[in-house]
Design an enzyme around this catalytic site. Structure first.
Site, PDB file in Angstrom:
ATOM      1  N   LYS A  33      42.021  64.374  17.740  1.00  0.00           N
ATOM      2  CA  LYS A  33      40.939  63.858  18.585  1.00  0.00           C
ATOM      3  C   LYS A  33      40.469  64.983  19.491  1.00  0.00           C
ATOM      4  O   LYS A  33      41.265  65.637  20.155  1.00  0.00           O
ATOM      5  CB  LYS A  33      41.432  62.688  19.436  1.00  0.00           C
ATOM      6  CG  LYS A  33      40.368  62.156  20.399  1.00  0.00           C
ATOM      7  CD  LYS A  33      40.806  60.879  21.077  1.00  0.00           C
ATOM      8  CE  LYS A  33      41.525  61.074  22.367  1.00  0.00           C
ATOM      9  NZ  LYS A  33      40.665  61.518  23.491  1.00  0.00           N
ATOM     10  N   ASP A  60      35.571  62.294  20.307  1.00  0.00           N
ATOM     11  CA  ASP A  60      35.579  61.267  21.357  1.00  0.00           C
ATOM     12  C   ASP A  60      34.601  61.658  22.470  1.00  0.00           C
ATOM     13  O   ASP A  60      35.001  62.183  23.505  1.00  0.00           O
ATOM     14  CB  ASP A  60      37.041  61.191  21.869  1.00  0.00           C
ATOM     15  CG  ASP A  60      37.234  60.240  23.023  1.00  0.00           C
ATOM     16  OD1 ASP A  60      36.375  59.369  23.241  1.00  0.00           O
ATOM     17  OD2 ASP A  60      38.268  60.369  23.710  1.00  0.00           O
ATOM     18  N   LYS A  62      32.008  59.432  23.523  1.00  0.00           N
ATOM     19  CA  LYS A  62      31.592  58.197  24.230  1.00  0.00           C
ATOM     20  C   LYS A  62      30.109  58.204  24.587  1.00  0.00           C
ATOM     21  O   LYS A  62      29.725  58.151  25.773  1.00  0.00           O
ATOM     22  CB  LYS A  62      32.424  58.000  25.495  1.00  0.00           C
ATOM     23  CG  LYS A  62      33.921  57.880  25.240  1.00  0.00           C
ATOM     24  CD  LYS A  62      34.669  57.538  26.507  1.00  0.00           C
ATOM     25  CE  LYS A  62      36.161  57.430  26.312  1.00  0.00           C
ATOM     26  NZ  LYS A  62      36.832  58.708  26.031  1.00  0.00           N
ATOM     27  N   HIS A  64      26.288  57.135  25.352  1.00  0.00           N
ATOM     28  CA  HIS A  64      25.683  55.991  26.059  1.00  0.00           C
ATOM     29  C   HIS A  64      24.307  56.447  26.556  1.00  0.00           C
ATOM     30  O   HIS A  64      24.218  57.168  27.551  1.00  0.00           O
ATOM     31  CB  HIS A  64      26.586  55.591  27.240  1.00  0.00           C
ATOM     32  CG  HIS A  64      26.141  54.339  27.927  1.00  0.00           C
ATOM     33  ND1 HIS A  64      26.894  53.726  28.911  1.00  0.00           N
ATOM     34  CD2 HIS A  64      25.044  53.575  27.779  1.00  0.00           C
ATOM     35  CE1 HIS A  64      26.271  52.651  29.344  1.00  0.00           C
ATOM     36  NE2 HIS A  64      25.132  52.538  28.677  1.00  0.00           N
ATOM     37  N   ASP A  65      23.244  56.060  25.827  1.00  0.00           N
ATOM     38  CA  ASP A  65      21.893  56.471  26.218  1.00  0.00           C
ATOM     39  C   ASP A  65      20.926  55.486  25.543  1.00  0.00           C
ATOM     40  O   ASP A  65      21.360  54.493  24.961  1.00  0.00           O
ATOM     41  CB  ASP A  65      21.642  57.929  25.771  1.00  0.00           C
ATOM     42  CG  ASP A  65      20.629  58.641  26.676  1.00  0.00           C
ATOM     43  OD1 ASP A  65      19.600  58.018  27.005  1.00  0.00           O
ATOM     44  OD2 ASP A  65      20.859  59.800  27.019  1.00  0.00           O
ATOM     45  N   ILE A  66      19.630  55.768  25.597  1.00  0.00           N
ATOM     46  CA  ILE A  66      18.684  54.855  24.945  1.00  0.00           C
ATOM     47  C   ILE A  66      18.899  54.947  23.428  1.00  0.00           C
ATOM     48  O   ILE A  66      19.363  55.975  22.908  1.00  0.00           O
ATOM     49  CB  ILE A  66      17.214  55.169  25.321  1.00  0.00           C
ATOM     50  CG1 ILE A  66      16.826  56.597  24.923  1.00  0.00           C
ATOM     51  CG2 ILE A  66      16.974  54.931  26.809  1.00  0.00           C
ATOM     52  CD1 ILE A  66      15.332  56.871  25.026  1.00  0.00           C
ATOM     53  N   THR A 124      39.739  52.246  30.827  1.00  0.00           N
ATOM     54  CA  THR A 124      40.970  51.785  31.503  1.00  0.00           C
ATOM     55  C   THR A 124      40.959  52.162  32.978  1.00  0.00           C
ATOM     56  O   THR A 124      41.739  51.635  33.759  1.00  0.00           O
ATOM     57  CB  THR A 124      42.239  52.360  30.819  1.00  0.00           C
ATOM     58  OG1 THR A 124      41.960  53.698  30.429  1.00  0.00           O
ATOM     59  CG2 THR A 124      42.632  51.548  29.615  1.00  0.00           C
ATOM     60  N   ARG A 216      50.150  63.639  25.124  1.00  0.00           N
ATOM     61  CA  ARG A 216      51.244  64.428  25.691  1.00  0.00           C
ATOM     62  C   ARG A 216      52.598  64.252  25.023  1.00  0.00           C
ATOM     63  O   ARG A 216      53.397  65.185  25.029  1.00  0.00           O
ATOM     64  CB  ARG A 216      51.334  64.146  27.195  1.00  0.00           C
ATOM     65  CG  ARG A 216      50.199  64.823  27.946  1.00  0.00           C
ATOM     66  CD  ARG A 216      49.952  64.195  29.292  1.00  0.00           C
ATOM     67  NE  ARG A 216      49.393  62.864  29.168  1.00  0.00           N
ATOM     68  CZ  ARG A 216      49.053  62.107  30.201  1.00  0.00           C
ATOM     69  NH1 ARG A 216      49.237  62.544  31.426  1.00  0.00           N
ATOM     70  NH2 ARG A 216      48.524  60.909  30.008  1.00  0.00           N
TER      71      ARG A 216
END
Ligand code: C5P
Length: 241
Positions: A33, A60, A62, A64-66, A124, A216
């Site tokens: 990842k 990864d 994430k 988030h837009d139009i 989270t 980790r």
């Protein structure tokens, strides 16, 4: 059916550090990842180098837009050849549908399979109080998460990132083929670090989750390869060792 696998979270800040870490696995090519920290430092070239070495990559970022912007960005990520990527379900169904289309377009152009698309429901780091008092979302955290997961399923996404404690319920609600990708994994004899709701790879396996994301417990181990193999064996029951 998807093959269960262990994804190593390569939370490093440079290409050199990441490649040196992956060199320690010899001929083995774990699923990795790559998150924002490394991507924004080392960019798509770094991702290509890891893919060329034969690793599968979960990018990864994430998004988030139009819808239009996310569609075009996803098209580029599919061209890059990653195996899995993600977005925020909070962007809504139109954005999620546009993302699936963008990935399909990019994959078709590159002659590859469409990368899997996974939604983040609520981070989270978002507490119940923050949801209510700061974000003014009137439903309970569990309801919000379940609703966002169902929006993702209805938009044609392949699954969600969730706690291993929620994986079975997500599958009950959205079907067994709806993928769950679960971080928060620790060995029984390991440290929890900053994670609160943790689970061992053996227990995660029993939940039916598809992928576990391990950072980790492997990256900080004295011998990362043996920590990874221990995790893989516990999670898959040895099927892809
Ligand atoms: O080191 P550790 O195993 O805790 O790393 C877990 C990885 O999964 C990190 O890259 C972290 O950002 C990510 N993650 C998480 N919890 C979420 C979503 C992602 O720990 N809800």
């Amino acid at each position: 059916m998807n093959q269960k696998d262990v994804i190593i979270a390569c939370d490093f800040s440079s290409a050199e550090e990441t490649l040196a870490f992956l060199d320690r696995f010899g001929g083995r090519k774990p699923y990795v990842k790559i998150g924002m920290e490394l991507y924004y430092a080392a960019g798509p070239d770094m991702v290509r180098r890891i893919l060329e070495r034969g690793h599968r990559v979960f990018l990864d970022l994430k998004l988030h837009d139009i819808p239009n912007t996310v569609q075009k960005a996803m098209k580029n990520l599919a061209r890059l050849g990653v195996d899995m990527t993600n977005l925020h379900a909070a962007g809504g169904k139109k954005m999620m549908q546009a993302a699936v289309e963008g990935l399909a377009e990019g994959a078709a152009e590159a002659g590859r399979e469409r990368p899997l698309l996974i939604a983040v429901t609520q981070l989270t780091s978002t507490s119940a109080e923050m949801l209510k008092d700061e974000l003014l979302i009137g439903t309970l955290m569990e309801e919000t998460v379940a609703h966002y997961a169902s929006n993702a399923a209805q938009s044609g996404l392949d699954g969600v990132v969730c706690s291993p404690h929620e994986a079975a319920a997500v599958k009950r609600a959205n079907g067994q083929d709806f993928l769950t990708v679960t971080p928060g994994i620790r060995f029984a004899d390991g440290s929890a670090d900053d994670q609160v709701r943790i689970m061992t790879p053996e227990k995660a396996r029993a939940t039916g989750t598809d992928y576990i994301v391990v950072g980790r417990a492997v990256t900080a181990a004295a011998d990362p390869q043996s920590a990874y193999l221990r995790c893989l064996e516990a999670f898959t029951g040895g099927i892809n060792l």
